[in-house]
Write an enzyme that holds these catalytic residues in place. Structure first.
Site, mmCIF file in Angstrom:
data_model
loop_
_atom_site.group_PDB
_atom_site.id
_atom_site.type_symbol
_atom_site.label_atom_id
_atom_site.label_comp_id
_atom_site.label_asym_id
_atom_site.label_seq_id
_atom_site.Cartn_x
_atom_site.Cartn_y
_atom_site.Cartn_z
ATOM 1 N N ASN A 1 -21.152 -18.967 -3.442
ATOM 2 C CA ASN A 1 -20.366 -17.864 -4.007
ATOM 3 C C ASN A 1 -19.259 -17.555 -3.004
ATOM 4 O O ASN A 1 -19.517 -16.989 -1.947
ATOM 5 C CB ASN A 1 -21.287 -16.652 -4.207
ATOM 6 N N TRP A 2 -18.052 -17.952 -3.358
ATOM 7 C CA TRP A 2 -16.929 -17.744 -2.429
ATOM 8 C C TRP A 2 -16.447 -16.295 -2.398
ATOM 9 O O TRP A 2 -15.610 -15.941 -1.574
ATOM 10 C CB TRP A 2 -15.760 -18.676 -2.803
ATOM 11 N N LYS A 3 -16.954 -15.470 -3.317
ATOM 12 C CA LYS A 3 -16.517 -14.067 -3.381
ATOM 13 C C LYS A 3 -14.975 -14.014 -3.418
ATOM 14 O O LYS A 3 -14.362 -14.885 -4.018
ATOM 15 C CB LYS A 3 -17.121 -13.259 -2.227
ATOM 16 N N HIS B 1 -23.975 -9.324 -9.534
ATOM 17 C CA HIS B 1 -24.043 -9.374 -8.064
ATOM 18 C C HIS B 1 -24.071 -7.936 -7.531
ATOM 19 O O HIS B 1 -23.424 -7.048 -8.086
ATOM 20 C CB HIS B 1 -22.842 -10.145 -7.502
ATOM 21 N N GLU C 1 -22.590 -6.648 -5.179
ATOM 22 C CA GLU C 1 -21.257 -6.130 -4.858
ATOM 23 C C GLU C 1 -20.580 -5.585 -6.113
ATOM 24 O O GLU C 1 -19.803 -4.628 -6.043
ATOM 25 C CB GLU C 1 -20.432 -7.238 -4.177
ATOM 26 N N GLU D 1 -31.317 -11.492 -4.240
ATOM 27 C CA GLU D 1 -30.500 -11.280 -3.042
ATOM 28 C C GLU D 1 -30.741 -9.866 -2.513
ATOM 29 O O GLU D 1 -30.139 -8.901 -3.018
ATOM 30 C CB GLU D 1 -29.013 -11.435 -3.372
ATOM 31 N N GLY E 1 -24.629 -11.082 4.102
ATOM 32 C CA GLY E 1 -23.567 -11.005 5.106
ATOM 33 C C GLY E 1 -23.989 -10.357 6.406
ATOM 34 O O GLY E 1 -23.154 -10.053 7.251
ATOM 35 N N SER F 1 -27.621 -14.442 3.685
ATOM 36 C CA SER F 1 -27.580 -15.046 5.026
ATOM 37 C C SER F 1 -28.279 -16.408 5.094
ATOM 38 O O SER F 1 -28.892 -16.746 6.103
ATOM 39 C CB SER F 1 -28.147 -14.083 6.078
ATOM 40 N N GLY G 1 -23.278 -17.262 0.358
ATOM 41 C CA GLY G 1 -21.952 -16.673 0.483
ATOM 42 C C GLY G 1 -21.166 -17.337 1.598
ATOM 43 O O GLY G 1 -20.620 -18.434 1.444
ATOM 44 N N GLY G 2 -21.121 -16.693 2.754
ATOM 45 C CA GLY G 2 -20.269 -17.126 3.860
ATOM 46 C C GLY G 2 -20.399 -18.602 4.215
ATOM 47 O O GLY G 2 -19.390 -19.271 4.471
HETATM 48 P P1 13P Z 1 -24.091 -14.392 2.471
HETATM 49 O O1 13P Z 1 -24.669 -15.796 2.344
HETATM 50 O O2 13P Z 1 -22.732 -14.355 3.074
HETATM 51 O O3 13P Z 1 -25.081 -13.469 3.109
HETATM 52 O O4 13P Z 1 -23.868 -13.848 0.964
HETATM 53 C C1 13P Z 1 -24.913 -13.963 0.046
HETATM 54 C C2 13P Z 1 -24.389 -13.620 -1.299
HETATM 55 O O5 13P Z 1 -24.102 -12.482 -1.585
HETATM 56 C C3 13P Z 1 -24.217 -14.716 -2.264
HETATM 57 O O6 13P Z 1 -23.979 -14.229 -3.543
#
Ligand code: 13P
Length: 247
Positions: free
Chosen positions: A8-10, A94, A96, A164, A170, A210, A231-232
């Site tokens: 997920n590149w957000k 999500h 977020e 999640e 993050g 993470s 994510g990251g």
């Molecule tokens: P991180 O892997 O950066 O913690 O993000 C997880 C995430 O929210 C994937 O949707």
């Protein structure tokens, strides 16, 4: 079932990020990955990344969609548009979006159903906050989100669940293996009650929060963990390839 590693590149990525898809394709070249591989870029990049990934093991997904197919909804994007641009799936619910946009489970369910109607796989996200975990409410929160957000008629072909924990996103923090196992087992049981035992075992339950190359093998080995939502560590092809190699 075949596990899924989804990135997920957000709100990250520009046209130049097509190079990461090319690098990811190159890293997978020759050896069929042991998992399905997907990158979910921002909407602006779905089309170029889908073009770049065509014919490879890398699938392209998207992040969020509107509930309607088309219409007067300035700034929104429909599932049909994402499908048309080359997406195979879309992330909905999500944390977020639940936090930044006040999305309720009821809305998430409607979005998931719109995604499936457009021919996309719905990746439905669930997870507790740190305050909810510390209050001992993790399982009740996750159950309520699952009950409220699961699209009607969900099957393994149409639906993926992503657990999640909000506090793990993050942050560099991850739950213990026992904590992950407890929640994933509860989600599996919840899916059995909401669908059927057979469907419940065909719906993949991803862990997200993470995930990185150094912890992926341990997390992916936990019972009822059928892949990762990353994510990251999905932004750079090298890191994501390191996670894929852990399957
Ligand atoms: P991180 O892997 O950066 O913690 O993000 C997880 C995430 O929210 C994937 O949707």
């Amino acid at each position: 079932m075949k596990p899924l590693a989804a990135g997920n590149w957000k709100m990250n990525g520009l046209k130049a990020s097509v190079s990461e898809i090319n690098a990811l394709k190159d890293s997978l070249d020759g050896a069929a990955p042991a998992c399905d591989v997907m990158i979910c870029p921002p909407a602006t990049l779905v089309l170029p990344l889908a073009d770049a990934a065509a014919g490879s093991a890398v699938q392209i997904g998207a992040q969020d969609c509107h509930t309607a197919v088309s219409g007067a909804h300035t700034g929104d994007i429909s599932a049909a548009m994402l499908k048309d641009a080359g997406a195979a799936a879309v992330i909905v619910g999500h944390s977020e979006r639940r936090a930044d946009h006040g999305e309720t489970s009821e809305l998430v369910k409607t979005k998931a159903e719109a995604a499936i109607a457009a021919g996309l796989t719905a990746i439905v996200c669930l997870g507790e906050t740190l305050a909810e975990r510390e209050a001992g409410d993790t399982l009740s929160v996750v159950h309520a989100q699952l009950n409220g957000s699961l699209p009607g008629g969900a099957t393994g072909a149409t639906t993926v669940i992503a657990y999640e924990p909000v506090w793990a996103i993050g942050s560099g923090l991850t739950p213990t293996a026992d904590q992950v196992a407890e929640v994933h087992q509860a989600i599996r049981a919840g899916l059995s009650a909401l669908t059927s035992a057979e469907e419940a075992h065909s719906i993949r339950i991803l862990y997200g929060g993470s995930v990185k190359p150094s912890n992926a093998a341990e997390l992916m080995a936990i019972d009822n963990v059928d892949g990762a939502l990353v994510g990251g560590a999905s932004l750079a092809a090298d890191d994501f390839a390191g996670i894929i190699a852990a399957f």
